[in-house]
Every structure is written in C-alpha cells, then in structure tokens.
Motif scaffolding. Sequence first.
Motif, PDB file in Angstrom:
ATOM      1  N   HIS A 182     -20.173  23.725 -27.290  1.00 49.43           N
ATOM      2  CA  HIS A 182     -19.877  22.580 -28.149  1.00 49.43           C
ATOM      3  C   HIS A 182     -18.945  21.630 -27.400  1.00 49.43           C
ATOM      4  N   PRO A 183     -18.994  20.343 -27.739  1.00 48.34           N
ATOM      5  CA  PRO A 183     -18.061  19.403 -27.102  1.00 48.34           C
ATOM      6  C   PRO A 183     -16.622  19.833 -27.386  1.00 48.34           C
ATOM      7  N   LEU A 184     -15.800  19.785 -26.372  1.00 53.03           N
ATOM      8  CA  LEU A 184     -14.407  20.172 -26.540  1.00 53.03           C
ATOM      9  C   LEU A 184     -13.606  18.981 -27.060  1.00 53.03           C
ATOM     10  N   VAL A 185     -12.764  19.254 -28.041  1.00 51.12           N
ATOM     11  CA  VAL A 185     -11.880  18.236 -28.580  1.00 51.12           C
ATOM     12  C   VAL A 185     -10.462  18.649 -28.187  1.00 51.12           C
ATOM     13  N   PHE A 186      -9.937  17.964 -27.168  1.00 54.11           N
ATOM     14  CA  PHE A 186      -8.605  18.305 -26.674  1.00 54.11           C
ATOM     15  C   PHE A 186      -7.533  17.660 -27.529  1.00 54.11           C
ATOM     16  N   ARG A 187      -6.443  18.394 -27.697  1.00 48.15           N
ATOM     17  CA  ARG A 187      -5.263  17.918 -28.411  1.00 48.15           C
ATOM     18  C   ARG A 187      -4.082  18.005 -27.466  1.00 48.15           C
ATOM     19  N   LYS A 188      -3.070  17.230 -27.772  1.00 45.07           N
ATOM     20  CA  LYS A 188      -1.809  17.360 -27.052  1.00 45.07           C
ATOM     21  C   LYS A 188      -0.684  17.303 -28.071  1.00 45.07           C
ATOM     22  N   CYS A 197       0.533  15.116 -20.968  1.00 40.61           N
ATOM     23  CA  CYS A 197       1.024  16.352 -21.564  1.00 40.61           C
ATOM     24  C   CYS A 197       0.026  17.478 -21.288  1.00 40.61           C
ATOM     25  N   VAL A 198       0.461  18.687 -21.565  1.00 41.89           N
ATOM     26  CA  VAL A 198      -0.467  19.808 -21.592  1.00 41.89           C
ATOM     27  C   VAL A 198      -1.460  19.514 -22.709  1.00 41.89           C
ATOM     28  N   GLN A 199      -2.746  19.729 -22.454  1.00 40.94           N
ATOM     29  CA  GLN A 199      -3.737  19.558 -23.522  1.00 40.94           C
ATOM     30  C   GLN A 199      -4.493  20.862 -23.705  1.00 40.94           C
ATOM     31  N   TRP A 200      -4.979  21.083 -24.920  1.00 40.45           N
ATOM     32  CA  TRP A 200      -5.705  22.306 -25.220  1.00 40.45           C
ATOM     33  C   TRP A 200      -6.834  21.986 -26.186  1.00 40.45           C
ATOM     34  N   ALA A 201      -7.860  22.803 -26.138  1.00 40.16           N
ATOM     35  CA  ALA A 201      -8.998  22.663 -27.049  1.00 40.16           C
ATOM     36  C   ALA A 201      -9.430  24.046 -27.499  1.00 40.16           C
ATOM     37  N   HIS A 202      -9.530  24.227 -28.798  1.00 37.77           N
ATOM     38  CA  HIS A 202     -10.010  25.489 -29.354  1.00 37.77           C
ATOM     39  C   HIS A 202     -11.536  25.448 -29.402  1.00 37.77           C
ATOM     40  N   ALA A 203     -12.161  26.514 -28.958  1.00 31.38           N
ATOM     41  CA  ALA A 203     -13.619  26.615 -28.959  1.00 31.38           C
ATOM     42  C   ALA A 203     -14.008  28.018 -29.413  1.00 31.38           C
ATOM     43  N   ASP A 234      -4.771  19.114 -18.404  1.00 29.80           N
ATOM     44  CA  ASP A 234      -3.701  18.140 -18.238  1.00 29.80           C
ATOM     45  C   ASP A 234      -4.233  16.782 -18.662  1.00 29.80           C
ATOM     46  N   SER A 235      -3.593  16.154 -19.632  1.00 33.74           N
ATOM     47  CA  SER A 235      -4.086  14.869 -20.127  1.00 33.74           C
ATOM     48  C   SER A 235      -3.988  13.762 -19.077  1.00 33.74           C
ATOM     49  N   LYS A 236      -3.193  13.963 -18.016  1.00 38.02           N
ATOM     50  CA  LYS A 236      -3.139  12.980 -16.923  1.00 38.02           C
ATOM     51  C   LYS A 236      -4.463  12.926 -16.174  1.00 38.02           C
ATOM     52  N   ASP A 237      -5.216  14.010 -16.247  1.00 36.35           N
ATOM     53  CA  ASP A 237      -6.510  14.104 -15.571  1.00 36.35           C
ATOM     54  C   ASP A 237      -7.480  14.781 -16.535  1.00 36.35           C
ATOM     55  N   ALA A 238      -7.848  14.055 -17.579  1.00 35.35           N
ATOM     56  CA  ALA A 238      -8.645  14.618 -18.672  1.00 35.35           C
ATOM     57  C   ALA A 238      -9.983  15.196 -18.217  1.00 35.35           C
ATOM     58  N   ALA A 263      -3.777  25.509 -10.204  1.00 39.22           N
ATOM     59  CA  ALA A 263      -2.586  25.222 -10.995  1.00 39.22           C
ATOM     60  C   ALA A 263      -2.577  23.789 -11.507  1.00 39.22           C
ATOM     61  N   LEU A 264      -1.933  23.603 -12.629  1.00 37.68           N
ATOM     62  CA  LEU A 264      -1.654  22.298 -13.208  1.00 37.68           C
ATOM     63  C   LEU A 264      -0.148  22.083 -13.108  1.00 37.68           C
ATOM     64  N   LYS A 265       0.290  20.846 -12.904  1.00 38.97           N
ATOM     65  CA  LYS A 265       1.715  20.561 -12.739  1.00 38.97           C
ATOM     66  C   LYS A 265       2.184  19.614 -13.842  1.00 38.97           C
ATOM     67  N   PHE A 266       3.298  19.964 -14.462  1.00 40.51           N
ATOM     68  CA  PHE A 266       3.872  19.166 -15.541  1.00 40.51           C
ATOM     69  C   PHE A 266       5.341  18.909 -15.271  1.00 40.51           C
ATOM     70  N   ASN A 267       5.809  17.715 -15.646  1.00 42.01           N
ATOM     71  CA  ASN A 267       7.232  17.434 -15.473  1.00 42.01           C
ATOM     72  C   ASN A 267       8.011  17.978 -16.674  1.00 42.01           C
ATOM     73  N   GLU A 268       9.312  17.826 -16.610  1.00 46.19           N
ATOM     74  CA  GLU A 268      10.181  18.411 -17.629  1.00 46.19           C
ATOM     75  C   GLU A 268       9.878  17.893 -19.035  1.00 46.19           C
ATOM     76  N   SER A 269       9.650  16.588 -19.184  1.00 49.37           N
ATOM     77  CA  SER A 269       9.401  16.049 -20.531  1.00 49.37           C
ATOM     78  C   SER A 269       8.036  16.478 -21.064  1.00 49.37           C
ATOM     79  N   GLU A 270       7.034  16.581 -20.191  1.00 52.23           N
ATOM     80  CA  GLU A 270       5.715  17.056 -20.618  1.00 52.23           C
ATOM     81  C   GLU A 270       5.798  18.504 -21.090  1.00 52.23           C
TER      82      GLU A 270
END
Length: 112
Positions: A4-10, A19-25, A33-37, A86-93
């Motif tokens: 099914h199409p993934l619906v990512f949330r952040k 931000c970190v993004q996730w999708a339940h399937a 990573d929403s910086k590189d969807a 690996a995915l890289k996130f800064n402190e605020s993300e």
Amino acid sequence: MSLHPLVFRKSSFSTTSDCVQWAHAMDGVYVGDSKDAEGLTFRVSYLEWDEFTAAVLAGDAAPGRLTHEAVTTDVSVFLAADSGLALKFNESEWAAFKAAIAAGEVHQRHAS
C-alpha cells in the motif's frame, strides 16, 4: 516495500520540515528522513518499533535492529539499521522526534 502507499508522518513538535519520519504499514513501520523523503528508509516490525521508541524515550541503547548514537562533536544523532546504513539528524530534529514519542504520536496507527 509495503503493498500500500506509505503515508509518512513526522513530529508535530518539529519547527521545520526536517525530522524523523515514519509510516505504519501492514508489514511494519517504515522509518526515514523528511529531508530526503524519496531516500533511504528502514522497515522494522511493530515490536522492534515499540522497543526502539521506548529505548529512545528512556535514553537507553536500543535493543533491536535500529540503533541510535549521539555524536557530541556536532550534536548529531545517527539512526542506523543492522545493514550499516544510517540516517543523520541534528539535535532539534531528534528532540522533536523524542517529543513525538512522549506524546504517543509514533504509535498512532493509521490506515496505509
């Protein structure tokens, strides 16, 4: 990949689009990573996701295939899979992701 199409949330606590993004399937949770969807995503089982998010919230090492490591030199967090990718996130993300975990956002399963 999910059938099914993934619906990512952040995190709703994110002040930027990054931000970190996730999708339940049906077959688990996809993490990216929403910086590189369109980029790298990891798929983990719901049990692994629950263990991982509990460990992140508690400040513990994650027990499963997803791990996280803070790098204090540039205040980055690497979210890595057992594949070595690996995915890289800064402190605020990362802080926004942790706030989403605390608020229960990461466990709200939506139809995918």
